[in-house]
Design an enzyme around this catalytic site. Structure first.
Site, PDB file in Angstrom:
ATOM      1  N   GLU A  74       0.819  -1.212   0.000  1.00 17.92           N
ATOM      2  CA  GLU A  74       0.000   0.000   0.000  1.00 17.92           C
ATOM      3  C   GLU A  74       0.859   1.271   0.000  1.00 17.92           C
ATOM      4  O   GLU A  74       0.610   2.211   0.748  1.00 17.92           O
ATOM      5  CB  GLU A  74      -0.961  -0.001   1.198  1.00 17.92           C
ATOM      6  CG  GLU A  74      -1.914  -1.191   1.162  1.00 17.92           C
ATOM      7  CD  GLU A  74      -2.961  -1.195   2.263  1.00 17.92           C
ATOM      8  OE1 GLU A  74      -2.684  -0.681   3.357  1.00 17.92           O
ATOM      9  OE2 GLU A  74      -4.056  -1.725   2.017  1.00 17.92           O
ATOM     10  N   ASP A 105      -8.224  -9.295   4.111  1.00 19.42           N
ATOM     11  CA  ASP A 105      -8.040  -8.160   5.027  1.00 19.42           C
ATOM     12  C   ASP A 105      -9.112  -8.077   6.104  1.00 19.42           C
ATOM     13  O   ASP A 105     -10.007  -7.232   6.010  1.00 19.42           O
ATOM     14  CB  ASP A 105      -8.011  -6.857   4.205  1.00 19.42           C
ATOM     15  CG  ASP A 105      -7.545  -5.675   5.031  1.00 19.42           C
ATOM     16  OD1 ASP A 105      -7.020  -5.899   6.131  1.00 19.42           O
ATOM     17  OD2 ASP A 105      -7.705  -4.534   4.565  1.00 19.42           O
ATOM     18  N   GLU A 132     -12.595  -2.334  12.073  1.00 16.82           N
ATOM     19  CA  GLU A 132     -12.590  -1.643  10.779  1.00 16.82           C
ATOM     20  C   GLU A 132     -13.707  -2.140   9.868  1.00 16.82           C
ATOM     21  O   GLU A 132     -14.363  -1.347   9.202  1.00 16.82           O
ATOM     22  CB  GLU A 132     -11.229  -1.851  10.100  1.00 16.82           C
ATOM     23  CG  GLU A 132     -11.197  -1.348   8.660  1.00 16.82           C
ATOM     24  CD  GLU A 132      -9.847  -1.553   7.974  1.00 16.82           C
ATOM     25  OE1 GLU A 132      -8.910  -2.063   8.600  1.00 16.82           O
ATOM     26  OE2 GLU A 132      -9.755  -1.172   6.790  1.00 16.82           O
TER      27      GLU A 132
HETATM   28  O1  GCW Z   1      -6.833  -3.205   6.904  1.00 14.04           O
HETATM   29  C1  GCW Z   1      -6.164  -2.403   5.979  1.00 14.04           C
HETATM   30  C2  GCW Z   1      -6.513  -1.010   6.333  1.00 14.04           C
HETATM   31  C3  GCW Z   1      -5.380  -0.029   6.286  1.00 14.04           C
HETATM   32  C4  GCW Z   1      -4.181  -0.654   6.971  1.00 14.04           C
HETATM   33  C5  GCW Z   1      -3.784  -1.890   6.194  1.00 14.04           C
HETATM   34  C6  GCW Z   1      -2.655  -2.652   6.858  1.00 14.04           C
HETATM   35  C7  GCW Z   1      -2.536   0.338   8.381  1.00 14.04           C
HETATM   36  O2  GCW Z   1      -7.575  -0.585   5.544  1.00 14.04           O
HETATM   37  O3  GCW Z   1      -5.798   1.127   6.917  1.00 14.04           O
HETATM   38  O4  GCW Z   1      -3.104   0.225   7.118  1.00 14.04           O
HETATM   39  O5  GCW Z   1      -4.848  -2.782   6.088  1.00 14.04           O
HETATM   40  O6  GCW Z   1      -2.948  -3.601   7.569  1.00 14.04           O
HETATM   41  O7  GCW Z   1      -1.508  -2.312   6.663  1.00 14.04           O
END
Ligand code: GCW
Length: 669
Positions: free
Chosen positions: A268, A341, A369
């Site tokens: 990311e 995720d 989240e």
């Molecule tokens: O869960 C996702 C999130 C991001 C997060 C990323 C990660 C810290 O949307 O906000 O960043 O994964 O785990 O690195």
């Protein structure tokens, strides 16, 4: 004013047991006026905490704290302990002081739960040496995916000013066995390694140490460039490795028991070794070498998904599995529980079991989240236990939890989100504990021990995660969340120019034939990443567990489910069940009213109402949208939509990744 007065009189009249509470005391609510007899011949900061806790709170006979070096205690390790009744005395024994601290909290927990403590014969040993919280706290005070206010760490005041909450935080963690914390976001600012910030980190480490908590930091791979002004961060460049060694030396001169680094690299947009055509192992090992002389470790995250394969669910495996055996022994690869995720339900990540020569740790997400932020009640122990039914707890080295803690008075936003912090700690200590046991422990310490309260509320907690799955993403659906903030449904979401694997349609693949992601051998073949016989079981639409059906298969709308119903009807019924469950939680909570204080009752009642409304929102949004593809009617036993799809498609919540929506922002039936 008069109402307040009447209220306080009522409370006094009822013996004070309903006194107003704001949740700030978490599960640590016992009276501290006990003045117990505590015998301990030694002194140290850790033992002083253990003694003080017992002295203030333990209400029965004398307690003695003893260090033993016999075989039994040595076998329990540095943090294990025994609790034995000997005559009228309770003897806490351990081979080190950390063990005695945990023994003290165990004994006090028993007392808080009204357990019989007259004849104890307990011996405990944690399953993992590292039981760690990951804070995604930014240096500007915001928390990525945090829904309980701002960061607890007041960086601008530190090190000179020290909030009393730092110690309260350490104490709460110690009471549930958490022994480590990563203070800052994995999307790490290089600034955290500046000398000024390290002084602040030291101040926190000094406060946490008597509670047996080690501090770790997330680091930015490009720190040598940003802070050290080097032209590169190439892990094979000598100057880069030297820079890290010097920095690590500086850290340990301030914090001699510093734990190590957590690294998000080449994920990311974060920098990493792949920027220099080096592998994750080369990057991790360079840091590991710097930490090794001090006993520090590197937790290297496997959360990567470069668009090299068409299926995001396969990418971490594709990138990391070939590196098995290439990491130094003070590196642990940190893998999220599922391959995508932190969805409400994911199959386990196939990396577990596939890297036999590399220490692995699991990363759970405590902060919600993808589970309704701090608005929804979702007790997550059952989700984490589900992971352990597939991945033997003995096959991993450590457990991390992305924290749900902020500076809100009650720490977590939702009073019941405290249960997830609690459950994370207890499961990291002992993954064999049942979700029910943990819920009972938490409820009785947090609210009260009356079975008429505990039983129905525990039942609600136990059903809550499945309810969320049902009203959000049943049958293996995943990632159909609203863009960016991930609160609420947006299965239709399109953003021009966005990465396809950030869009819901990539995951649900709804069309007029059916719905779901074909990950079988006729599709992305992600099923082949799992070991046999599971791979085969998942690969066939007939044997794939229905809870993962649409994760692994693009199933026709009229696919016959085990119940005999069509997929469409079954999908509708899951959403319906989720809505009903969420509604029933409000009822359960109403019935619980006489047993707890008004302040926390109201706070929870308000949120349960939001959850019940949101469940209807989710159901209507998803079913009305998917109906455009299925063109099938709703089954008779499923309630008619309350919302209009057109209206729901216009909902845009004015929140960021750091916020939880307020009721006024949410669509109301
Ligand atoms: O869960 C996702 C999130 C991001 C997060 C990323 C990660 C810290 O949307 O906000 O960043 O994964 O785990 O690195």
């Amino acid at each position: 004013m008069i109402r307040l007065l009447v209220l306080s009189i009522c409370m006094l009249a009822s013996g004070g047991w309903l006194r107003a509470e704001n949740g700030s005391r978490l599960w640590l609510r016992q009276d501290t006026t006990a003045n117990a007899t505590v015998k301990c011949l030694l002194h140290s900061p850790v033992l002083d905490v253990a003694q003080a806790e017992l002295k203030q709170t333990w209400k029965s006979g004398p307690v003695s704290l003893q260090l033993f070096s016999d075989a039994e205690h040595t076998a329990l390790g540095r943090e294990g302990y025994t609790i034995r009744t000997s005559g009228n005395e309770t003897v806490l024994g351990a081979s080190s002081e950390a063990g005695l601290l945990y023994a003290a909290y165990h004994l006090l927990r028993l007392q808080a739960m009204n357990a019989d403590t007259r004849s104890l014969h307990i011996s405990e040993k944690p399953a993992y040496d590292v039981r760690i919280l990951n804070h995604w706290d930014n240096l500007d005070g915001t928390i990525e995916r945090g829904y309980a206010g701002h960061s607890l760490w007041k960086w601008e005041e530190l090190p000179a000013t020290v909030s009393p909450r730092y110690e309260a935080y350490a104490r709460a963690n110690a009471s549930i066995g958490i022994n480590a914390t990563v203070l800052n976001n994995v999307n790490a600012s290089p600034e955290i390694l500046s000398t000024a910030y390290l002084q602040k980190v030291k101040a926190l480490a000094d406060i946490f140490r008597p509670y047996n908590i080690k501090v770790y930091l997330s680091v930015n791979f490009a720190s040598p460039m940003v802070l050290g002004k080097l032209p590169t961060a190439d892990p094979l460049c000598k100057e880069v490795a030297e820079w890290w060694k010097t920095k690590v030396h500086e850290i340990y001169s301030l914090i001699p028991d510093f734990g190590g680094f957590l690294v998000k690299a080449n994920s990311e947009g974060q920098p990493g070794p792949c920027d220099y055509h080096r592998t994750h192992a080369e990057g991790a090992n360079m840091m590991a070498e710097a930490l090794k002389p001090y006993g520090g470790i590197v937790m290297w995250r496997a959360f990567v998904y470069s668009p090299s394969d068409s299926d995001r669910a396969k990418q971490a495996y594709l990138e990391f599995q070939p590196l098995d055996g290439k990491f130094l022994d003070n590196v642990i690869v940190q893998v999220k529980n599922g391959p995508i995720d932190f969805q409400p339900r994911e199959p386990y990540s196939p990396l577990f079991g596939a890297m036999q020569h590399t220490p692995l740790m699991v990363e759970f997400q405590v902060t919600q989240e993808y589970l309704g932020h701090s608005n929804h009640l979702a007790y997550l122990a059952p989700m984490w236990k589900e992971f352990f039914t597939y991945v033997p707890s003995s096959s991993i080295q450590a457990v991390a939890g992305v924290s749900n803690i902020g500076d809100n008075t009650n720490w977590c936003g939702h009073d019941f989100a405290q249960a997830n912090w609690y459950a994370f700690g207890r499961l990291a200590w002992n993954p064999d504990l049942t979700s029910e046991t943990i819920a009972q422990e938490w409820l009785s310490q947090t609210f009260g021990t009356d079975p008429k309260f505990i039983q129905p509320v525990e039942d609600m907690m136990m059903r809550s995660r499945e309810a969320v799955v049902d009203y959000m993403m049943p049958l293996g659906l995943h990632h159909i969340f609203a863009w960016g903030h991930h609160y609420g449904p947006e299965p239709w979401c399109t953003i021009p120019g966005a990465r396809p694997d950030w869009l819901p349609s990539y995951y649900h693949q709804a069309d007029k034939e059916g719905i779901g992601f074909n990950r079988s051998h006729t599709g992305s073949n992600a099923t082949a990443q799992y070991p046999e016989p599971l791979a085969q079981q998942l690969d066939s639409i007939d044997t794939c567990p229905e809870e993962f059906l649409l994760w692994f298969h693009h199933a026709p709308w009229n696919h016959q489910m085990k119940s005999g119903a069509t997929l469409w009807d079954e999908l509708c019924r899951h959403y319906e069940r989720g809505v009903k469950e969420a509604g029933s939680f409000c009822q359960t909570w109403n019935d619980a009213k006489p047993y707890i204080d008004a302040e926390r009752w109201n706070a929870v009642a308000e949120r349960l109402q939001i959850q019940a409304n949101d469940a209807v929102w989710w159901k209507d949004a998803c079913l009305l949208y998917f109906q455009k593809f299925s063109r099938m009617p709703f089954p008779k036993d499923v309630s008619r939509p309350v919302f209009k799809l057109k209206k729901l498609m216009k909902v845009k919540l004015p929140i960021s990744n750091y916020e939880c929506p307020t009721p006024e922002m949410l669509p109301q039936p």
